[in-house]
Structure formats: structure tokens, C-alpha cells
Design an enzyme around this catalytic site. Structure first.
Site: not given
Length: 540
Positions: A228, A233
Site C-alpha cells: 500500500k 489513489r
């Protein structure tokens, strides 16, 4: 205009999410077109009108009221829009001038030049009551700050029409203000609008935090693991020669990254993480990425110094084929084949992590190979790509946050329902300067505490103010007196913009340490020890 101004007033005073949804849904139901469409645009940040700077509005107000009185009023109220709306003198012929509709205000300002905007602003202010003036200022400064996100406004719209919010999000970027076809569809007057443009946004799939009861289901044969990364995003959408870059919430940030979009030569929709650096050579920190965010224009030097790329997680569409219903493993196989069509300097593939069991994965999570990694993602091999945050298909397992004990140094009033309370706090740690220990500011936090705790901090600020700088209060903070705050944060970066030389990622108050002496707060040296390594270790 009155209905819109009343909506804003009620939204500011309504703390609950459901309450805000009800207010907006009722407004959409009761308000005619095009006013409700312009209101929706204002709430979602899509209104294109000439904006006045806060300083101009303040200057116009002080032409009509004593400067000292305005200063006292602003200091007490804590919000410029609210202050100006309250102190603006009533026009002598206000009763003879009809109150304008929201559409009249917006359409007049859309046709107004920047030079004549102050004159139009004054004319509208004189024709409106206090609530109307507050709404007008919010429109003209371009920031609502009323506790309503674009996503929440779209959810209210979906509730109003009895549809899923994802249907609205997939149409959104093809619509034009004041959204007449959208409202006609929601009121069942016309069929649903067809896809109105290419390269539209597709609502993203989100993960739920992995908690201990779910550890047993995490098996290598069932869940695929990936790092991650600490970027933002994004969704890359390219169709019919149109290229767009969206945030996870559907904001179009294409104009900020022309160097990235200029390398696209494919028909697909990709899900990934926007990072600074060059794949295979270097990955920059989130602080580096911030140099590129929220810019209307991007100088060539900035593009050279902070190049961006997307680390690809998923393939949603390819050559017009919707892949979202396929199992994750099948989409991954298609993605691996597709990567050969992408510019390797701007796109790379998110690597999968091999692990033996959840304990092995935990060890890797706590000791990742790169400082810009903030945990791991877990995706079930059979999971389709669905909107929202369903529990089970995807999990996120972040590293535990860092904590530091810092001392409250400055406080400022908040906005909206917090405008009467000191709720924005600057905190510092000890550093040796010229042979003496002094507090050095290292960050700001404005959440992480309960309403009751906020009242206690507010009282402490009022009782311990030692100096004032406009709306900011300097509080008593020395080796013997002060309030220690335990600050949690996700990461730490070097920063030339901050005097301390460091910048925190997502700082928030995790505990109030009324029990701890200020002399026992942490030092800048101990904080800097948490800084990530630089150089070759950044390559991944």
C-alpha cells in the site's frame, strides 16, 4: 436566493450526516429549476463564476464600517463570511429592491468581468438580508466550508431520485450546470441520460481495515497481497481520444498532470496510485507529491524536478470491454498482458507479495522495503470490482501510526459550528537553540478529540492566552506550564518549508496528556530519528 441561503444556514448548524442529507434532499424536491441546479454546482465545487478574494471583500466591508469595530467583530465571530454578512449595513431602499433568485445571481456573475465584479457584489449585498449575504460571500469566495462534501451532495441527489449514487457518479463528468437532464431523469420525466462523454469516472472499490477476527481468513491461496503506497489513489480513464485523471472521489485533476496524460496512447480505464519519481529508479515521499497537487499551471521546472507516474493496481475497462465483473485473478492476468502497451516511464505494475501465512505477512507489513509504503493491501482472488466498501473482498492493513508527545503552542478558532471554539492547534517539541531548550512548531491538528475534550481545550486556551496575532492565540507553554498533546501521524518527511525541517502526514490528536509535565514532551531530535532514509533505499 432565500431558499439557498436558508439551506446553507441549516447545513452549518446540522452536525449529523443524515440530517444534512435530509436538508439537501428536501431542498432539491422543493426548489425549481435552474436554482436547484446552481445550488448543486455550488455544493459540489462546479460553479464557474468570477471569484472575489477574501481581502477584497474585507476591504469593501471596511468602507462601510469602522475598521476597529470590524476587527473586533471578526475576532469575535472568527469567520470572514459570517462577519461581513452581519456587519454589512442595511441599504436605505432595501425594501424597494426585490431579492434576486439564485439563478439571477449566478448568471449575472458568470457574465461579469473581474473588474466589474466588486460593483455587482455590492449591489447584490445591498439587496439581500444577512443570510443571503452570507450565501453570496460563500459563492464568490469559491469555498463553502459548511461540512458538505461533493460526495455527500451527490448522495442526497441519489436519495432524492431513489437511485444508487454510483449511477450519478458515472454520469457526473458528462453533465453541464444546471443539470437539467439529470433532474428530469431523477423525477422520472425522462429516461436516464446516456453516457454523455468519453473517459468518464467509474466509482472505485475500497477496502476495509483488517482486524484481528479476520486474520484467520487471510491465506496465500485465497488473498493476493500488494504494498500500500503513500501517494494518492487515482483512476486513469482514456476513451475515444479523451484522457482524464480522477481522484478516488471523482475529482478531475487532469489539468494538473499534463506530462502524465501526454504519454497515454491506449483505450482503457486503470486504477492505481499516483507517485512522484521514476519507476525502477526512485519513489518520492508524499511531501514531494504535494509539490504537484492543486496547481492550476505546472511550470516545466516542476515537471522535471517532480516527475509523476502511476503504479497500476487494476484494469477496469479495455478497448470498451467492461472487466469489473471478472474475478480479481482474471483481471490481474489481463493487466499483466496490457502493461506492455504503456509508457514504462509513467506506468508500472504493482508487485504482489509472497507470504506463508498472516504472521509472515505481518512481519513484512511492519518492515516494508521502502519508506513510502504505509502497509499492505489484500484482495480476494475471486473478487469482482464493485463500488463502495464491501467487507471481505478487499482489506487494508496499515502500519501502526507513529505518536509523539508535543506541547500546545498556538490556537485558532474553527469554522462553521466550531467558529466560537478554539479548535485548530499548532503544537511543538523541544529543541536546543543557543544552548537553551525552546519549543519549535512541528505541526497542526484540528481533529481527534471529542466535543467534550474540545470544550476543555478551548477553556485552557482562553485561560492561558499570553499574546494575540489576529485570530491566533499564543498560549502559555514553557518547561513548567502548558498542555501536552499526544499526536498520532502516519509518516514524517523532510521539509524545507517548515522551520523544524519536518512535516507530518495526517497529524491528529490521539490523547490529551493533562497528566504529563511539558518538560517531558518529546524533542526534535527524537522526532527526526523517525525520518525515512534517503538515497538508494528509495529505489523500488
Amino acid at each position: 436566493m432565500r431558499a439557498f441561503s436558508e439551506l446553507l444556514d441549516r447545513l452549518v448548524l446540522t452536525p449529523s450526516r443524515n440530517g444534512k442529507l435530509t436538508l439537501m434532499r428536501d431542498y432539491f424536491a422543493a426548489t425549481p429549476d435552474p436554482d436547484r441546479g446552481y445550488a448543486l454546482a455550488a455544493l459540489t465545487g462546479g460553479l464557474d463564476i468570477v471569484n472575489l478574494k477574501a481581502g477584497t471583500i474585507r476591504a469593501l466591508a471596511m468602507e462601510r464600517i469602522d475598521e476597529v469595530l470590524f476587527g473586533y467583530s471578526y475576532d469575535y465571530v472568527g469567520d470572514l463570511a459570517e462577519t461581513v454578512s452581519l456587519v454589512w449595513p442595511e441599504s436605505e431602499n432595501a425594501d424597494a429592491v426585490p431579492e434576486p433568485a439564485l439563478a439571477d445571481v449566478v448568471e449575472t456573475l458568470q457574465a461579469t468581468s473581474r473588474a466589474s465584479a466588486p460593483e455587482k457584489f455590492v449591489a447584490f449585498m445591498d439587496a439581500l438580508d444577512t443570510s443571503g449575504r452570507y450565501a453570496l460571500i460563500k459563492l464568490m469566495t469559491g469555498g463553502m466550508r459548511i461540512g458538505v462534501s461533493a460526495r455527500l451532495a451527490k448522495q442526497a441527489l441519489a436519495d432524492f431520485g431513489g437511485v444508487d449514487v454510483t449511477e450519478i457518479e458515472e454520469l457526473w463528468h458528462g453533465l453541464e450546470v444546471p443539470y437539467q437532464p439529470l433532474f428530469d431523469w431523477l423525477e422520472k420525466k425522462t429516461p436516464k441520460p446516456e453516457r454523455l462523454a468519453n473517459a468518464l469516472y467509474r466509482p472505485v472499490m475500497l477496502a476495509t481495515p483488517l482486524e484481528e477476527p479476520d486474520y484467520g481468513r487471510i491465506l496465500p491461496d485465497e488473498y493476493r497481497a500488494e504494498w500500500k503506497w503513500d501517494g494518492i489513489r487515482v483512476q486513469v480513464s482514456s476513451e475515444g481520444g479523451i484522457h482524464r485523471l480522477y481522484t478516488r472521489t471523482g475529482d478531475d485533476i487532469s489539468a494538473t498532470f499534463p506530462d502524465l496524460l501526454g504519454t497515454i496512447d491506449f483505450e482503457a480505464v486503470l486504477d492505481g496510485e499516483l507517485l512522484v519519481g521514476v519507476p525502477g529508479e526512485h519513489v518520492g515521499t508524499f511531501s514531494d507529491l504535494q509539490q504537484r497537487l492543486n496547481r492550476k499551471s505546472v511550470p516545466e521546472k516542476l515537471k522535471r524536478d517532480y516527475p509523476v507516474f502511476v503504479r497500476i493496481y487494476d484494469l477496469l475497462m479495455q478497448e470498451g470491454e467492461d472487466l469489473r465483473g471478472m474475478p480479481f485473478d482474471a483481471r490481474r492476468a489481463r493487466l499483466e498482458q496490457f502493461m506492455g502497451e504503456l509508457d514504462a516511464d509513467r506506468f508500472d505494475l504493482s508487485a504482489q507479495i509472497t507470504y506463508e501465512d498472516v504472521a509472515d505477512l505481518d512481519r513484512k507489513r511492519l518492515d516494508p522495503p521502502h519508506p513510502v509504503i504505509e502497509g499492505v493491501m489484500l484482495k480476494h482472488k475471486d473478487s469482482p470490482y464493485v463500488t463502495g466498501r464491501p467487507k471481505g473482498p478487499w482489506f487494508k492493513w496499515k502500519r501502526d501510526p507513529f505518536t509523539v508527545d508535543a506541547v500546545l503552542m498556538y490556537a485558532q478558532r474553527g469554522h462553521g459550528k466550531r467558529s466560537s471554539l478554539y479548535s485548530d492547534f499548532t503544537f511543538g517539541v523541544w529543541d536546543e537553540i543557543d544552548g537553551a531548550l525552546q519549543l519549535v512548531p512541528v505541526g497542526k491538528a484540528y481533529f481527534g478529540f471529542t466535543d467534550e475534550e474540545l470544550k476543555r481545550i478551548d477553556k485552557f486556551v482562553r485561560d492561558n492566552t499570553i499574546d494575540r496575532f489576529g485570530p491566533v492565540r499564543s498560549v502559555r507553554a514553557n518547561r513548567e506550564n502548558g498542555l501536552v498533546l499526544e499526536i498520532a501521524f502516519e509518516g514524517l518527511n523532510r521539509s524545507a518549508r517548515h522551520k523544524s525541517g519536518v512535516a507530518m502526514r495526517f497529524p491528529r490528536v490521539s490523547r490529551l496528556r493533562w497528566d504529563k509535565p511539558t518538560a517531558e514532551a518529546d524533542t526534535l531530535e527524537s522526532l527526526k530519528a523517525l525520518l525515512p532514509a534517503t538515497g538508494p533505499a528509495d529505489v523500488i
